[in-house]
Design a protein around this motif. Structure first.
Motif, mmCIF file in Angstrom:
data_model
loop_
_atom_site.group_PDB
_atom_site.id
_atom_site.type_symbol
_atom_site.label_atom_id
_atom_site.label_comp_id
_atom_site.label_asym_id
_atom_site.label_seq_id
_atom_site.Cartn_x
_atom_site.Cartn_y
_atom_site.Cartn_z
ATOM 1 N N ALA A 1 34.808 43.750 59.408
ATOM 2 C CA ALA A 1 36.116 44.393 59.230
ATOM 3 C C ALA A 1 37.214 43.342 59.089
ATOM 4 O O ALA A 1 37.227 42.336 59.800
ATOM 5 C CB ALA A 1 36.421 45.305 60.414
ATOM 6 N N GLY A 2 38.115 43.573 58.162
ATOM 7 C CA GLY A 2 39.231 42.664 57.928
ATOM 8 C C GLY A 2 38.976 41.650 56.834
ATOM 9 O O GLY A 2 39.919 41.010 56.342
ATOM 10 N N VAL A 3 37.722 41.487 56.431
ATOM 11 C CA VAL A 3 37.374 40.552 55.356
ATOM 12 C C VAL A 3 37.753 41.154 54.013
ATOM 13 O O VAL A 3 37.575 42.353 53.788
ATOM 14 C CB VAL A 3 35.862 40.251 55.386
ATOM 15 N N ASP A 4 38.316 40.348 53.111
ATOM 16 C CA ASP A 4 38.622 40.855 51.777
ATOM 17 C C ASP A 4 37.327 41.325 51.122
ATOM 18 O O ASP A 4 36.274 40.684 51.242
ATOM 19 C CB ASP A 4 39.278 39.775 50.922
ATOM 20 N N VAL A 5 37.404 42.450 50.430
ATOM 21 C CA VAL A 5 36.224 43.035 49.806
ATOM 22 C C VAL A 5 35.536 42.039 48.878
ATOM 23 O O VAL A 5 34.316 42.000 48.785
ATOM 24 C CB VAL A 5 36.618 44.313 49.034
ATOM 25 N N ALA A 6 36.314 41.194 48.221
ATOM 26 C CA ALA A 6 35.740 40.193 47.320
ATOM 27 C C ALA A 6 34.757 39.302 48.059
ATOM 28 O O ALA A 6 33.659 39.000 47.561
ATOM 29 C CB ALA A 6 36.851 39.358 46.692
ATOM 30 N N GLU A 7 35.123 38.871 49.235
ATOM 31 C CA GLU A 7 34.248 38.013 50.032
ATOM 32 C C GLU A 7 33.012 38.774 50.486
ATOM 33 O O GLU A 7 31.899 38.227 50.535
ATOM 34 C CB GLU A 7 35.013 37.482 51.242
ATOM 35 N N ALA A 8 33.185 40.040 50.813
ATOM 36 C CA ALA A 8 32.066 40.838 51.333
ATOM 37 C C ALA A 8 31.008 41.112 50.276
ATOM 38 O O ALA A 8 29.817 41.184 50.589
ATOM 39 C CB ALA A 8 32.597 42.156 51.895
ATOM 40 N N ILE A 9 31.419 41.261 49.010
ATOM 41 C CA ILE A 9 30.443 41.634 47.980
ATOM 42 C C ILE A 9 30.238 40.539 46.934
ATOM 43 O O ILE A 9 29.506 40.740 45.965
ATOM 44 C CB ILE A 9 30.842 42.951 47.287
ATOM 45 N N GLY A 10 30.891 39.386 47.112
ATOM 46 C CA GLY A 10 30.629 38.246 46.233
ATOM 47 C C GLY A 10 31.430 38.205 44.953
ATOM 48 O O GLY A 10 30.975 37.652 43.948
ATOM 49 N N LEU A 11 32.659 38.748 44.962
ATOM 50 C CA LEU A 11 33.537 38.635 43.800
ATOM 51 C C LEU A 11 34.266 37.290 43.842
ATOM 52 O O LEU A 11 34.517 36.734 44.908
ATOM 53 C CB LEU A 11 34.566 39.769 43.789
ATOM 54 N N ASP A 12 34.630 36.771 42.671
ATOM 55 C CA ASP A 12 35.301 35.474 42.596
ATOM 56 C C ASP A 12 36.764 35.556 43.034
ATOM 57 O O ASP A 12 37.262 34.659 43.716
ATOM 58 C CB ASP A 12 35.226 34.913 41.170
ATOM 59 N N GLU A 13 37.450 36.616 42.633
ATOM 60 C CA GLU A 13 38.875 36.747 42.931
ATOM 61 C C GLU A 13 39.099 37.802 44.004
ATOM 62 O O GLU A 13 38.468 38.852 44.002
ATOM 63 C CB GLU A 13 39.654 37.130 41.669
#
Length: 349
Positions: free
Chosen positions: A42-54
């Motif tokens: 919780a609190g992590v940007d979705v990009a980091e959670a699913i492996g997006l670059d931006e």
């Protein structure tokens, strides 16, 4: 033009993350929330959670009610489970928050079969809150039910329907491989079927029930069988090694009977790397009637891509649809969203 359609996704697995990626490519849509059941992220940007670059600017949350209250999505796409009982609380929470819901839980394709009481509850809640709830997916939700129903539209009369989907399990993770009984002995497969750990395909009763209701048939009973596909060659994926003599997958069949005769027969052999034994994947529908109809498509329509696409492409249908709990046969047929979602919604109203 109206504001962008606000969408929240429940689930960050293969399906949920794929939906997030697809939504970010569509015009007229705004991703406003992503819910995951793991509180430690919780609190992590979705990009980091699913492996997006931006970065997306959307933080992953484990508090569904709080996210719905603050983000106020127009549509919630649920990708967290398979059964109605598992999906119901999240769906009801979203509906009470005023959101339309698209679920890829397999039993939600026709929830009235397994959970008539919960289905009635969800329907009444959706009516009260003036939103639409539906279940979709490649199968159930499209290939072995909605596509079948559409093809019967050219017939004067139907005697019986046989539909078969042959697909490759290789792209899937360990949980799917386990439920298909992959990589175990034939004896362990039989035992797994008996104790419920080997499930095979989720959704045959739902598909049969959807077809039958669309045709006006009254199905007396549904019978299912699950048989192991035993490998003659070595096969492997990142998650399983299969030696000759072990199971490479499952052939799951179901028959729907009317007046004592089988009128709907669904067949779904799934295995890891079927090409290693010269098995071609594909989707096949045979309708015996007036006239006969034969449809075939090979290779298979990709299950993962197809399910993600259907969930996103149903957004205009549920936003513009009548309130209540609906099946795919109750709503307009989806099309790929190639323009602005908002214009597609306006065109359907």
């Amino acid at each position: 033009m109206q504001n962008k359609v606000k969408v929240a996704v429940l689930g960050t697995g293969q399906m949920g993350s794929g939906m997030v990626r697809l939504l970010m490519r569509k015009q007229g849509v705004e991703l406003v929330g992503v819910y995951g059941r793991r509180a430690d992220r919780a609190g992590v940007d979705v990009a980091e959670a699913i492996g997006l670059d931006e970065k997306t600017g959307v933080a992953l949350t484990a508090d569904l009610a709080a996210m719905l209250s603050s983000a106020k999505p127009d549509v919630v796409i649920q990708a967290t489970c398979s059964k109605v009982e598992q999906a119901a609380d999240e769906i009801k929470t979203a509906v009470q928050a005023g959101a339309n819901v698209i679920s890829i839980a397999e039993e939600m394709a026709y929830p009235f079969y397994e959970a008539p009481g919960l289905s009635a509850e969800i329907h009444q809640l959706a009516m009260k809150n003036k939103v639409t709830v539906t279940g979709t997916g490649i199968n159930p939700g499209f290939v072995l039910d909605l596509l079948v129903i559409s093809l019967t539209g050219v017939c004067f009369h139907i005697e019986s329907i046989t539909a078969k989907r042959v697909n490759d399990l290789s792209p899937y993770g360990p949980s799917v491989l386990q439920t298909q009984g992959v990589g175990i002995t034939p004896e362990a497969f039989v035992k797994g079927v008996a104790d419920g750990s080997v499930v095979g395909h989720f959704g045959f009763p739902e598909s049969i029930s959807m077809i039958a209701r669309a045709l006006g048939w009254k199905i007396d009973k549904i019978e299912q069988t699950r048989e192991p596909i035993i490998s003659k060659v070595h096969r492997e994926t990142p998650f399983v090694n299969i030696e000759p003599g072990l199971t490479a997958g499952c052939t799951h069949t179901a028959k729907g009977y009317m007046d004592g005769k089988p009128v709907i027969h669904l067949i779904h052999p799934q295995q890891v790397h079927p090409h290693l034994e010269k098995v071609q994947t594909g989707d096949y529908i045979d309708i015996k009637g007036e006239p006969d109809v034969h449809f075939s498509s090979g290779p298979e329509i990709p299950g993962g891509i197809g399910t993600i696409a259907l969930a996103v492409n149903m957004i205009p249908q549920v936003v513009a649809g009548l309130p209540g709990l609906k099946t795919m046969a109750d709503l307009p047929v989806p099309a790929a969203i190639m323009g602005d979602v908002r214009q597609l919604i306006e065109d359907r109203k």
